[in-house]
Design an enzyme around this catalytic site. Structure first.
Site, PDB file in Angstrom:
ATOM      1  N   ASP A 102       5.138   0.191  12.006  1.00 23.72           N
ATOM      2  CA  ASP A 102       3.860  -0.347  11.535  1.00 23.72           C
ATOM      3  C   ASP A 102       3.650  -1.808  11.935  1.00 23.72           C
ATOM      4  OD1 ASP A 102       3.263   2.061  10.447  1.00 23.72           O
ATOM      5  OD2 ASP A 102       3.406   1.447   8.352  1.00 23.72           O
ATOM      6  N   ARG A 130      -8.528   0.162   5.408  1.00 27.03           N
ATOM      7  CA  ARG A 130      -7.651   1.121   4.715  1.00 27.03           C
ATOM      8  C   ARG A 130      -6.435   0.410   4.119  1.00 27.03           C
ATOM      9  NH1 ARG A 130      -5.393   5.262   8.496  1.00 27.03           N
ATOM     10  NH2 ARG A 130      -3.973   5.147   6.760  1.00 27.03           N
ATOM     11  N   CYS A 159      -3.342  13.109  13.202  1.00 26.91           N
ATOM     12  CA  CYS A 159      -3.604  11.694  12.991  1.00 26.91           C
ATOM     13  C   CYS A 159      -3.582  10.989  14.338  1.00 26.91           C
ATOM     14  CB  CYS A 159      -2.571  11.110  12.048  1.00 26.91           C
ATOM     15  SG  CYS A 159      -3.026   9.487  11.516  1.00 26.91           S
ATOM     16  N   ARG A 219       2.134  14.603  13.462  1.00 21.16           N
ATOM     17  CA  ARG A 219       2.797  14.232  12.206  1.00 21.16           C
ATOM     18  C   ARG A 219       3.134  15.487  11.417  1.00 21.16           C
ATOM     19  NH1 ARG A 219       0.051   8.721  10.142  1.00 21.16           N
ATOM     20  NH2 ARG A 219       2.027   8.543   9.041  1.00 21.16           N
ATOM     21  N   LYS A 223       0.835  -1.211   0.000  1.00 23.03           N
ATOM     22  CA  LYS A 223       0.000   0.000   0.000  1.00 23.03           C
ATOM     23  C   LYS A 223       0.869   1.260   0.000  1.00 23.03           C
ATOM     24  CE  LYS A 223      -1.597   1.589   4.008  1.00 23.03           C
ATOM     25  NZ  LYS A 223      -1.304   2.986   4.327  1.00 23.03           N
ATOM     26  N   ASN A 224       1.854   1.300   0.871  1.00 22.85           N
ATOM     27  CA  ASN A 224       2.621   2.548   1.005  1.00 22.85           C
ATOM     28  C   ASN A 224       3.496   2.836  -0.214  1.00 22.85           C
ATOM     29  OD1 ASN A 224       1.403   3.041   3.404  1.00 22.85           O
ATOM     30  ND2 ASN A 224       3.134   2.421   4.688  1.00 22.85           N
TER      31      ASN A 224
HETATM   32  C1  UD1 Z   1       5.185   6.458   6.534  1.00 24.78           C
HETATM   33  C2  UD1 Z   1       4.172   5.359   6.379  1.00 24.78           C
HETATM   34  C3  UD1 Z   1       3.642   4.931   7.740  1.00 24.78           C
HETATM   35  C4  UD1 Z   1       4.802   4.567   8.659  1.00 24.78           C
HETATM   36  C5  UD1 Z   1       5.840   5.662   8.690  1.00 24.78           C
HETATM   37  C6  UD1 Z   1       7.096   5.270   9.456  1.00 24.78           C
HETATM   38  C7  UD1 Z   1       3.212   5.859   4.224  1.00 24.78           C
HETATM   39  C8  UD1 Z   1       2.023   6.324   3.460  1.00 24.78           C
HETATM   40  N1  UD1 Z   1       3.084   5.839   5.556  1.00 24.78           N
HETATM   41  O1  UD1 Z   1       4.503   7.558   7.131  1.00 24.78           O
HETATM   42  O2  UD1 Z   1       2.782   3.826   7.559  1.00 24.78           O
HETATM   43  O3  UD1 Z   1       4.307   4.368   9.975  1.00 24.78           O
HETATM   44  O4  UD1 Z   1       6.249   6.004   7.358  1.00 24.78           O
HETATM   45  O5  UD1 Z   1       7.679   4.162   8.878  1.00 24.78           O
HETATM   46  O6  UD1 Z   1       4.213   5.439   3.656  1.00 24.78           O
HETATM   47  N2  UD1 Z   1       8.621  13.833  10.700  1.00 24.78           N
HETATM   48  C9  UD1 Z   1       8.979  15.126  10.975  1.00 24.78           C
HETATM   49  N3  UD1 Z   1       8.823  16.072   9.985  1.00 24.78           N
HETATM   50  C10 UD1 Z   1       8.347  15.770   8.758  1.00 24.78           C
HETATM   51  C11 UD1 Z   1       7.984  14.433   8.472  1.00 24.78           C
HETATM   52  C12 UD1 Z   1       8.134  13.485   9.470  1.00 24.78           C
HETATM   53  O7  UD1 Z   1       9.419  15.430  12.085  1.00 24.78           O
HETATM   54  O8  UD1 Z   1       8.240  16.681   7.903  1.00 24.78           O
HETATM   55  C13 UD1 Z   1       8.784  12.779  11.750  1.00 24.78           C
HETATM   56  C14 UD1 Z   1       7.469  12.106  12.149  1.00 24.78           C
HETATM   57  O9  UD1 Z   1       6.809  12.830  13.164  1.00 24.78           O
HETATM   58  C15 UD1 Z   1       7.948  10.754  12.639  1.00 24.78           C
HETATM   59  C16 UD1 Z   1       9.153  10.461  11.744  1.00 24.78           C
HETATM   60  O10 UD1 Z   1       9.540  11.718  11.183  1.00 24.78           O
HETATM   61  O11 UD1 Z   1       8.405  10.836  13.968  1.00 24.78           O
HETATM   62  C17 UD1 Z   1       8.883   9.489  10.638  1.00 24.78           C
HETATM   63  O12 UD1 Z   1       7.739   9.879   9.899  1.00 24.78           O
HETATM   64  P1  UD1 Z   1       7.610   9.571   8.350  1.00 24.78           P
HETATM   65  O13 UD1 Z   1       8.637   8.566   7.940  1.00 24.78           O
HETATM   66  O14 UD1 Z   1       7.558  10.858   7.598  1.00 24.78           O
HETATM   67  O15 UD1 Z   1       6.188   8.899   8.267  1.00 24.78           O
HETATM   68  P2  UD1 Z   1       5.153   8.998   7.088  1.00 24.78           P
HETATM   69  O16 UD1 Z   1       5.843   9.168   5.779  1.00 24.78           O
HETATM   70  O17 UD1 Z   1       4.081   9.968   7.456  1.00 24.78           O
END
Ligand code: UD1
Length: 430
Positions: free
Chosen positions: A305, A397, A117, A122, A22-23
């Site tokens: 996850d 989802r 979320c 996030r 999915k991701n």
């Molecule tokens: C993706 C996955 C989600 C998974 C996560 C971590 C998708 C659609 N979703 O979510 O299922 O749980 O990776 O493996 O692929 N952060 C910041 N600033 C930012 C972005 C992120 O501080 O601009 C932090 C977040 O709060 C978190 C960490 O970075 O602590 C990792 O988040 P991130 O890898 O970005 O998660 P997602 O891409 O949202």
């Protein structure tokens, strides 16, 4: 509202075939609109998040032709709107990938700011930092993120934190920027690699995906392609943990065993046997399960996850385990639900201290989010008696035909629409 109702206690046995990730698919679908030519993607999981993103893509004017449940053809030629509605973004955060895709292609995009979320705060600061470094002017107002640039120019971008979303979003914009971009401290997840491979198959020039330095040489335009999504490592891991928790023996097919190494390592520590084949893994549960320590980390570390599913197994181990959640601060919300099934787990800050019990007892519980919801289903299948899991829209989802695949492994589980049908199920199994 639909719910799952199940009678636990049967060890899961047999084979299950895993669908596309999915991701990864979410990134690929957004990237597909970056060319005016046709793009065909198969091995797409038929799950709610994917269908919402496809609607968002149609909403901006692209043509989406669903050839079958797992294959889609997309053409980004007719895109007229560069604005993605809150209607979509509130349902799936990943629609923000259209920001990077549209900014790269049209040098202009507007996407509603994703709301909060349920697994913790996030932020998207790193996505925006990346776009700004490429020369975009990014503003947030009235709940919208607008990014605009006269020209996008490659740059050196350091990600302060490893982020899958920011890496993919910036990667997409940089693909159509002028000159060279280097993303340092990039996420190394298999889905980042899949998006990079997909873009390369469309004519992009991206190297280093899968390491923490990704180098992109911008190209003027991209062309059509045909591509197959990689297998879903989280779906696969969920079934591996389901085998362990129910004392079963399950072969999980259509996987890339390398992507499952962290999961495999923890199952081995828990005493299970894991046999790897070219594109399958077989998990034979341990009797009794052993306690262990787990910390969630970016890939190749143990995935956040998979954390709730791991907890379901460790809560049945003989002794005390700990799980440290280092990615999202609010990912233990299932613990109170699991306590209703008899689990003995104490959460202190970002650490769960788990004292193993012999058996769960069936109860009515609610899925707090996607992965925790799947984890509660596994607990129900391992429990004595009947368990009902509410709020399964979260599970839908990300898991395709979840209950059907579990039934294929011998589980007694049904998706029911109301109390009457739940009652009928209970009478049937009692
Ligand atoms: C993706 C996955 C989600 C998974 C996560 C971590 C998708 C659609 N979703 O979510 O299922 O749980 O990776 O493996 O692929 N952060 C910041 N600033 C930012 C972005 C992120 O501080 O601009 C932090 C977040 O709060 C978190 C960490 O970075 O602590 C990792 O988040 P991130 O890898 O970005 O998660 P997602 O891409 O949202």
């Amino acid at each position: 509202m639909e719910r799952y109702v199940m009678k636990g206690g049967t060890p899961l046995r047999g084979e299950v075939v895993i669908g596309g990730a999915k991701n990864a698919a979410l990134g690929l679908l957004a990237a597909a609109v970056m060319t005016d030519e046709k793009v065909k993607i198969d091995n797409l999981p038929d799950v709610r998040d994917i269908n919402v993103l496809l609607s968002a893509i149609e909403g901006i004017g692209a043509t989406v032709n669903r050839i079958d449940a797992h294959t889609v053809e997309i053409c980004g030629k007719g895109i007229h709107g560069l604005s993605v509605d809150y209607e979509y973004i509130k349902k799936i955060r990943a629609s923000y990938y259209l920001l990077g895709a549209l900014l790269g292609k049209y040098k202009k995009a507007e996407v509603a700011l994703p709301g909060g979320c349920d697994i913790g705060s996030r932020p998207i600061d790193l996505h925006l930092k990346g776009f700004r470094a490429l020369g975009a002017n990014v503003e947030i107002s009235h709940g919208l993120i607008s990014a605009k640039a006269d020209r996008l120019v490659g740059n050196h971008i350091y990600m302060d934190k490893v982020s899958v979303g920011a890496t993919i979003n910036v990667l997409m914009a940089a693909t159509l920027a002028e000159g060279k971009t280097v993303i340092e401290n990039a996420a190394k997840e298999p889905h980042v690699v899949d998006v990079a491979n997909f873009l390369n198959s469309m004519g992009a020039n991206i190297r280093g995906a899968g390491t923490d330095v990704i180098r992109i040489v911008g190209v003027e335009k991209l062309h059509g392609t045909e591509y197959s999504v990689i297998p879903d490592q989280i779906e696969a891991g969920t079934f591996m943990f389901a085998a362990a928790a129910t004392h079963g023996d399950v072969t999980v097919r259509n996987v890339i065993p390398k992507h499952l190494e962290a999961t495999t390592a923890k199952l081995l520590e828990a005493g299970c046997q894991v046999i790897e084949f070219d594109d399958a893994v077989r998990v034979i549960a341990a009797e009794p399960l052993k306690p262990t320590q787990v910390t969630t980390l970016p890939y190749p570390g143990f995935p956040t996850d998979m954390q709730p599913q791991m907890a379901i197994v460790l809560a049945l181990a003989e002794g005390t385990s700990t799980i440290t959640e280092s990615i999202f601060e609010n990912r233990f919300r299932y613990v109170d639900e699991l306590a209703r099934m008899g689990a003995n787990i104490k959460v202190e800050s970002n650490i769960a201290i788990i004292n193993g019990i012999e058996k769960y007892t069936g109860a009515r519980v609610s899925a707090p989010d996607l992965r925790a919801g799947a984890a509660l289903v596994i607990a129900g299948l391992a429990a004595d008696g009947v368990t009902e899991v509410d709020d399964i829209q979260y599970i839908q989802r990300g898991y395709e035909r979840f209950e059907e695949k579990l039934r294929g492994l011998g589980a007694t589980i049904e998706r029911v629409a109301n109390d009457h049908d739940a009652q009928k199920f209970k009478l049937k199994v009692s």
